[in-house]
Enzyme design. Structure first.
Site, PDB file in Angstrom:
ATOM      1  N   GLU A 190       0.839  -1.221   0.000  1.00 36.44           N
ATOM      2  CA  GLU A 190       0.000   0.000   0.000  1.00 36.44           C
ATOM      3  C   GLU A 190       0.868   1.263   0.000  1.00 36.44           C
ATOM      4  OE1 GLU A 190      -3.731  -0.154   1.949  1.00 36.44           O
ATOM      5  OE2 GLU A 190      -3.839  -2.331   1.731  1.00 36.44           O
TER       6      GLU A 190
HETATM    7  N1  CAA Z   1      -6.600  11.526  -4.061  1.00 38.23           N
HETATM    8  C1  CAA Z   1      -7.131  11.940  -5.236  1.00 38.23           C
HETATM    9  N2  CAA Z   1      -6.399  12.087  -6.358  1.00 38.23           N
HETATM   10  C2  CAA Z   1      -5.088  11.833  -6.282  1.00 38.23           C
HETATM   11  C3  CAA Z   1      -4.456  11.401  -5.099  1.00 38.23           C
HETATM   12  C4  CAA Z   1      -5.288  11.251  -3.954  1.00 38.23           C
HETATM   13  N3  CAA Z   1      -4.799  10.831  -2.785  1.00 38.23           N
HETATM   14  N4  CAA Z   1      -3.142  11.220  -5.337  1.00 38.23           N
HETATM   15  C5  CAA Z   1      -2.933  11.521  -6.634  1.00 38.23           C
HETATM   16  N5  CAA Z   1      -4.115  11.874  -7.198  1.00 38.23           N
HETATM   17  C6  CAA Z   1      -4.359  12.323  -8.570  1.00 38.23           C
HETATM   18  C7  CAA Z   1      -3.601  13.624  -8.859  1.00 38.23           C
HETATM   19  O1  CAA Z   1      -4.361  14.758  -8.463  1.00 38.23           O
HETATM   20  C8  CAA Z   1      -3.442  13.550 -10.366  1.00 38.23           C
HETATM   21  O2  CAA Z   1      -4.641  13.927 -11.007  1.00 38.23           O
HETATM   22  P1  CAA Z   1      -4.713  15.241 -11.970  1.00 38.23           P
HETATM   23  O3  CAA Z   1      -3.707  15.000 -13.065  1.00 38.23           O
HETATM   24  O4  CAA Z   1      -6.132  15.254 -12.408  1.00 38.23           O
HETATM   25  O5  CAA Z   1      -4.342  16.390 -11.098  1.00 38.23           O
HETATM   26  C9  CAA Z   1      -3.278  12.060 -10.605  1.00 38.23           C
HETATM   27  O6  CAA Z   1      -3.836  11.385  -9.483  1.00 38.23           O
HETATM   28  C10 CAA Z   1      -1.845  11.648 -10.789  1.00 38.23           C
HETATM   29  O7  CAA Z   1      -1.162  12.041  -9.628  1.00 38.23           O
HETATM   30  P2  CAA Z   1       0.398  12.253  -9.558  1.00 38.23           P
HETATM   31  O8  CAA Z   1       0.847  13.094 -10.734  1.00 38.23           O
HETATM   32  O9  CAA Z   1       0.712  12.726  -8.195  1.00 38.23           O
HETATM   33  O10 CAA Z   1       0.929  10.771  -9.830  1.00 38.23           O
HETATM   34  P3  CAA Z   1       2.368  10.183  -9.678  1.00 38.23           P
HETATM   35  O11 CAA Z   1       2.627   9.312 -10.835  1.00 38.23           O
HETATM   36  O12 CAA Z   1       3.353  11.255  -9.364  1.00 38.23           O
HETATM   37  O13 CAA Z   1       2.190   9.181  -8.431  1.00 38.23           O
HETATM   38  C11 CAA Z   1       2.102   8.395  -6.202  1.00 38.23           C
HETATM   39  C12 CAA Z   1       1.767   9.524  -7.188  1.00 38.23           C
HETATM   40  C13 CAA Z   1       1.678   8.927  -4.839  1.00 38.23           C
HETATM   41  C14 CAA Z   1       3.572   8.072  -6.172  1.00 38.23           C
HETATM   42  C15 CAA Z   1       1.247   7.155  -6.575  1.00 38.23           C
HETATM   43  O14 CAA Z   1       1.668   6.590  -7.785  1.00 38.23           O
HETATM   44  C16 CAA Z   1       1.268   6.070  -5.516  1.00 38.23           C
HETATM   45  O15 CAA Z   1       0.576   6.192  -4.507  1.00 38.23           O
HETATM   46  N6  CAA Z   1       2.015   4.980  -5.748  1.00 38.23           N
HETATM   47  C17 CAA Z   1       2.035   3.817  -4.857  1.00 38.23           C
HETATM   48  C18 CAA Z   1       0.973   2.841  -5.244  1.00 38.23           C
HETATM   49  C19 CAA Z   1       0.730   1.854  -4.156  1.00 38.23           C
HETATM   50  O16 CAA Z   1       0.432   2.209  -3.023  1.00 38.23           O
HETATM   51  N7  CAA Z   1       0.767   0.564  -4.511  1.00 38.23           N
HETATM   52  C20 CAA Z   1       0.468  -0.482  -3.591  1.00 38.23           C
HETATM   53  C21 CAA Z   1      -0.316  -1.552  -4.253  1.00 38.23           C
HETATM   54  S1  CAA Z   1      -1.839  -1.986  -3.523  1.00 38.23           S
HETATM   55  C22 CAA Z   1      -1.525  -3.052  -2.249  1.00 38.23           C
HETATM   56  O17 CAA Z   1      -0.437  -3.152  -1.760  1.00 38.23           O
HETATM   57  C23 CAA Z   1      -2.730  -3.764  -1.734  1.00 38.23           C
HETATM   58  C24 CAA Z   1      -2.468  -5.035  -1.008  1.00 38.23           C
HETATM   59  O18 CAA Z   1      -2.563  -6.101  -1.580  1.00 38.23           O
HETATM   60  C25 CAA Z   1      -2.203  -5.016   0.453  1.00 38.23           C
END
Ligand code: CAA
Length: 380
Positions: free
Chosen positions: A363
């Site tokens: 996550e």
């Molecule tokens: N709420 C709403 N929108 C959001 C948001 C949030 N918390 N975070 C980002 N966004 C939106 C942004 O506003 C943007 O939209 P717009 O272009 O319309 O403004 C869009 O999403 C893209 O955002 P970023 O440009 O910030 O994206 P990024 O490529 O820089 O990535 C990141 C951001 C935070 C690094 C994200 O990629 C991330 O969270 N990565 C990790 C993913 C993760 O947690 N993976 C785990 C897998 S699931 C798992 O583990 C489950 C399990 O089995 C236990």
């Protein structure tokens, strides 16, 4: 400001504590050793309402707040983190995602069963080449009018073989980047949906983690959650809440290991007295207790933000970052306090140390939490 728990909160915490002690503790070492999914235990957790705690009672849930969820997650995780990861994914990612963004039909068809634990769900975002960099989805969901054709591979999926319902994130329109991503509800048994091998993991070995393969899977359009292109935002919003669940899991693993170390230190004698009376050990316990308490406050603050309908992206990321890193430190110290006994399975703390590691990875790794936090603190 009131730091007191309500009577209802105390009741929920105590019920989870009792359940963990009587139902999860027996067999936890063997399940870890044999990588055995806690089928019976998860069934009972569903019956007791732990799998759909925050879902509206009209869909079969407990209608509880996020504080209650954090309290229960901590207690379950103190004993068996393989059970609490199932609980966390089902509550925070699958139930919350469908309840918040799904249609009434989707809620009636899927949420009512997920909330009661009749079935469990999985959240499928990670891919062989897209874990942290979640916008780089290679799985495709091509629009064919009234349905999508899904192709691709998902990796490290919690509840991989035991789930019945899968929320699959996939790219529909590459040109649109993250705005071309959708989330589809995929059912086990849909033709073309295959299960990959089970992962042989360092920790949370009782939970079943698989890769999943989709080859020309036909998914009806009514199974898409939200508007066309909402999939990435869905994933981000859902994970923001999921991070509160995993922070509480880390908190529970740490407090479980701490309680065992505290008890052991009062019983074990060395150099003529209980080891707790040696400052070397007493100071370790003081650090562990302080860090656990700090993590608990961060978890509660994030839960409170969510319950107040305030933004919890930042507080959830802070809670997860701190709690996960803290759980690693505390469990290592718990093993150290146990000495040689800490290195063998019967004393539980070696399993907790192995389980703690995943909380820094799934996550969103600790580094991802720092991206979220630094973006927030640096923004004008
Ligand atoms: N709420 C709403 N929108 C959001 C948001 C949030 N918390 N975070 C980002 N966004 C939106 C942004 O506003 C943007 O939209 P717009 O272009 O319309 O403004 C869009 O999403 C893209 O955002 P970023 O440009 O910030 O994206 P990024 O490529 O820089 O990535 C990141 C951001 C935070 C690094 C994200 O990629 C991330 O969270 N990565 C990790 C993913 C993760 O947690 N993976 C785990 C897998 S699931 C798992 O583990 C489950 C399990 O089995 C236990």
């Amino acid at each position: 400001m009131d730091f007191n728990l309500t009577e209802e909160h105390i009741m929920i915490r105590d019920a989870a504590r009792e359940f963990a002690k009587t139902e999860l503790l027996p067999g936890v070492i063997e399940r870890d050793d044999k990588q055995e999914f806690p089928k019976e235990q998860i069934k009972k957790m569903g019956e007791l309402g732990f799998l759909g705690m925050m879902v509206d009672p009209k869909y079969g849930g407990g209608g509880m707040d996020t504080i209650s969820y954090v309290l229960a997650m901590e207690e379950i995780s103190k004993v068996d983190a393989s059970c609490s990861v199932v609980m966390s994914v089902n509550n925070s990612l699958v139930c919350w995602g469908i309840e918040t963004y799904g249609t009434e039909e989707q809620k009636q068809k899927y949420l009512t069963k997920l909330a009661t634990g009749e079935i469990i769900g999985a959240f499928c975002l990670s891919e062989p080449e897209a874990g942290s960099d979640a916008t780089s989805q290679k799985t495709t969901a091509i629009d064919q009018g009234d349905h999508y054709i899904l192709n691709g591979t998902k990796n490290w999926i919690t509840n991989g073989s035991t789930a019945s319902v899968y929320l699959v994130i996939a790219q529909t329109d590459v040109e649109k980047g993250h705005k071309g991503i959708n989330v589809l509800i995929v059912e086990k048994g849909m033709p073309g949906f295959e299960l990959g091998p089970k992962e042989n993991k360092l920790g949370i070995r009782g939970s079943d983690t698989h890769s999943l393969m989709f080859t020309n899977v036909k998914v009806p359009k009514e199974n898409r959650i939200g508007e066309d292109g909402f999939g990435f935002k869905f994933a981000m919003k859902t994970l923001a809440g999921g991070r509160i669940g995993i922070a509480s899991q880390a908190l529970g693993i740490a407090s479980g290991a701490y309680e065992l170390a505290l008890q052991y230190s009062k019983e074990r004698k060395a150099f003529g007295k209980e080891i707790s009376r040696h400052q070397a050990i007493a100071f370790k316990l003081a650090d562990m207790a302080t860090e656990i308490e700090a993590a608990r406050h961060l978890c509660m603050k994030a839960a409170w933000d969510k319950d107040q309908h305030a933004n919890y992206d930042l507080s959830g990321a802070m809670a997860k970052l701190y709690a996960a890193d803290m759980a690693m430190r505390v469990t290592v110290e718990a093993v150290q306090i146990h000495g040689g006994y800490g290195f063998v399975k019967e004393y539980h703390v070696e399993r907790m140390m192995r389980d703690a590691k995943i909380t820094q990875i799934y996550e969103g790794t600790s580094e991802i939490q720092k991206i979220v936090i630094s973006r927030s603190v640096l923004k004008d």
